[in-house]
Design a protein around this motif. Structure first.
Motif, short mmCIF file in Angstrom:
data_model
loop_
_atom_site.label_atom_id
_atom_site.label_comp_id
_atom_site.label_asym_id
_atom_site.label_seq_id
_atom_site.Cartn_x
_atom_site.Cartn_y
_atom_site.Cartn_z
N UNK A 86 0.83 -1.21 0.00
CA UNK A 86 0.00 0.00 0.00
C UNK A 86 0.86 1.26 0.00
N UNK A 87 1.98 1.21 0.70
CA UNK A 87 2.87 2.38 0.75
C UNK A 87 3.59 2.60 -0.57
N UNK A 88 3.55 1.62 -1.46
CA UNK A 88 4.21 1.76 -2.76
C UNK A 88 3.49 2.71 -3.70
N UNK A 89 2.28 3.12 -3.35
CA UNK A 89 1.52 4.05 -4.19
C UNK A 89 1.58 5.45 -3.57
N UNK A 90 1.73 6.48 -4.38
CA UNK A 90 1.79 7.84 -3.83
C UNK A 90 0.41 8.34 -3.41
N UNK A 91 0.36 9.00 -2.26
CA UNK A 91 -0.88 9.57 -1.75
C UNK A 91 -0.63 11.04 -1.44
N UNK A 92 -1.12 11.91 -2.32
CA UNK A 92 -0.83 13.34 -2.17
C UNK A 92 -1.44 13.92 -0.91
N UNK A 93 -2.60 13.39 -0.49
CA UNK A 93 -3.31 13.97 0.65
C UNK A 93 -3.02 13.25 1.96
N UNK A 94 -2.20 12.21 1.93
CA UNK A 94 -1.94 11.40 3.12
C UNK A 94 -0.45 11.32 3.37
N UNK A 95 -0.06 11.45 4.64
CA UNK A 95 1.34 11.33 5.02
C UNK A 95 1.44 10.23 6.08
N UNK A 96 1.83 9.02 5.71
CA UNK A 96 1.93 7.94 6.69
C UNK A 96 3.26 7.98 7.45
N UNK A 97 3.19 7.72 8.74
CA UNK A 97 4.36 7.51 9.59
C UNK A 97 4.23 6.13 10.23
N UNK A 98 5.14 5.23 9.88
CA UNK A 98 5.10 3.86 10.39
C UNK A 98 6.18 3.73 11.46
N UNK A 99 5.76 3.45 12.70
CA UNK A 99 6.68 3.47 13.84
C UNK A 99 6.98 2.05 14.32
N UNK A 100 8.25 1.67 14.28
CA UNK A 100 8.71 0.41 14.86
C UNK A 100 9.36 0.77 16.21
N UNK A 101 8.67 0.48 17.30
CA UNK A 101 9.10 0.93 18.63
C UNK A 101 9.85 -0.21 19.32
N UNK A 102 11.14 -0.27 19.04
CA UNK A 102 11.99 -1.36 19.53
C UNK A 102 13.20 -0.79 20.25
N UNK A 103 13.78 -1.60 21.14
CA UNK A 103 14.96 -1.19 21.87
C UNK A 103 16.18 -1.10 20.94
N UNK A 104 17.19 -0.40 21.42
CA UNK A 104 18.46 -0.31 20.72
C UNK A 104 19.49 -1.18 21.45
N UNK A 105 20.39 -1.77 20.69
CA UNK A 105 21.48 -2.55 21.27
C UNK A 105 22.76 -2.20 20.52
N UNK A 106 23.76 -1.73 21.25
CA UNK A 106 25.03 -1.28 20.66
C UNK A 106 24.79 -0.22 19.59
N UNK A 107 23.86 0.67 19.88
CA UNK A 107 23.62 1.80 19.00
C UNK A 107 22.72 1.53 17.82
N UNK A 108 22.20 0.31 17.68
CA UNK A 108 21.36 -0.03 16.54
C UNK A 108 20.04 -0.65 17.03
N UNK A 109 18.95 -0.40 16.29
CA UNK A 109 17.65 -0.95 16.72
C UNK A 109 17.58 -2.46 16.56
N UNK A 110 16.91 -3.11 17.50
CA UNK A 110 16.75 -4.57 17.49
C UNK A 110 15.48 -4.94 16.72
N UNK A 111 15.57 -4.85 15.40
CA UNK A 111 14.43 -5.17 14.55
C UNK A 111 14.42 -6.66 14.21
N UNK A 112 13.23 -7.21 14.08
CA UNK A 112 13.13 -8.59 13.62
C UNK A 112 13.75 -8.72 12.23
N UNK A 113 14.28 -9.89 11.93
CA UNK A 113 14.99 -10.09 10.66
C UNK A 113 14.11 -9.83 9.45
#
Length: 324
Positions: A86-113
């Motif tokens: 869905x984010x692959x299509x441009x939306x002039x009237x919409x501004x999405x912010x997708x937040x991955x709220x994860x801890x950091x470890x050694x200065x980098x976020x611990x995101x799932x693979x």
């Protein structure tokens, strides 16, 4: 300036993420004028049809909107893939912010693979639309304290921020709340009063969670009272309100953990606090606030002195923690 097609935000502190999003939105006014309309959704729950409508529906008379998705890391993989498409299509009237709220470890976020492999994430990285918002380290914490103190009306120099930083909590939301309380105790010019400094010194010395664990383990109230006297150097009159502030903040943290919210804490500490929160339940945590407010009211109305209020508070907390 043209807004990004969407933004990916990664970090553990919800207040810092919110500040980042608000700063970005301030930089980009809607192209057709007016103001952004805000919508927030949560990844812990299956995304309702409303989310997809707000994200994708465009119309001549629709208001421009900011769509924030929090805790996106909790979405199932098939939902993340649908979102990426869905984010692959441009939306002039919409501004999405997708937040991955994860801890950091050694200065980098611990995101799932699986998350960096999503097409929307790799595309955002290439376009400069991916922002890592790390938790407050020692240097960033002092800068944040100075900025928030100014916003709260406190007159705080760099040396003051250096001095009070160890006595303030680590997460941005708690710092903001504590500085707001200090502003209420400041003098007319916004300077820190002796009363405020006494509260900070007390908080730095007192380990409120260890205090509550002592009650849970069955220590008699008089033993906990003795611990209070040792840790606060007997300054109950000066320290009571600081203790109440810490108690309520600790109850709030445990409530957030019990509700499944993301709280930035070391793993071992988080496990201990979650265990205590589960033992109390939402009813027990609510009772902590009731007892704290009763102690506060009793002293401020002159109904009882600080020592008497604290003794009554500890006795009631003991009964709550031991269910007696």
């Amino acid at each position: 300036m043209t807004k990004p097609g969407f933004n990916i935000c990664v970090g553990p502190d919800p207040v810092l993420l919110k500040d980042y999003i608000e700063q970005q939105v301030l930089l980009h006014a809607p192209e057709q004028g007016g103001e952004w309309e805000w919508f927030t959704f949560w990844g812990e729950e299956p995304l309702a049809e409303e989310f997809w409508e707000q994200l994708t529906l465009q119309g001549l008379f629709q208001r421009p909107k900011v769509v924030v998705l929090r805790h996106a890391q909790d979405l199932k993989l098939d939902t993340l893939k649908k979102l990426s498409a869905a984010l692959g299509k441009p939306y002039a009237q919409t501004w999405p912010f997708i937040c991955f709220e994860v801890d950091f470890e050694k200065g980098k976020p611990k995101l799932g693979a699986h998350i960096p492999k999503l097409q929307c994430v790799s595309f955002a990285q290439k376009k400069g639309w991916l922002a890592e918002v790390p938790p407050l380290d020692a240097r960033a914490k002092k800068a944040f304290i100075q900025k928030e103190a100014k916003a709260a009306g406190l007159r705080l120099e760099a040396a003051d921020a250096e001095r009070i930083a160890p006595a303030l909590p680590q997460d941005a939301g708690a710092i903001r709340l504590e500085l707001g309380k200090l502003a209420l105790a400041a003098d007319a010019e916004g300077g820190l009063t002796q009363q405020a400094l006494q509260m900070l010194n007390f908080e730095q010395e007192m380990n409120i969670f260890a205090f509550l664990q002592g009650l849970q383990s069955g220590k008699r109230p008089e033993q906990v009272w003795a611990q209070f006297n040792r840790d606060s150097d007997g300054a109950a009159d000066a320290g009571l309100f600081g203790f109440l502030a810490m108690l309520q903040r600790e109850a709030r943290i445990m409530w957030q953990l019990l509700a499944g919210e993301n709280v930035f804490l070391p793993g071992a500490v988080q496990g201990e606090k979650l265990a205590l929160a589960r033992g109390l339940g939402f009813g027990g945590l609510s009772r902590i606030w009731d007892l704290a407010l009763r102690a506060d009211k009793g002293v401020k109305t002159g109904e009882r002195g600080a020592h008497q209020a604290f003794e009554l508070l500890i006795a009631d907390l003991f009964r709550l923690f031991t269910r007696k």
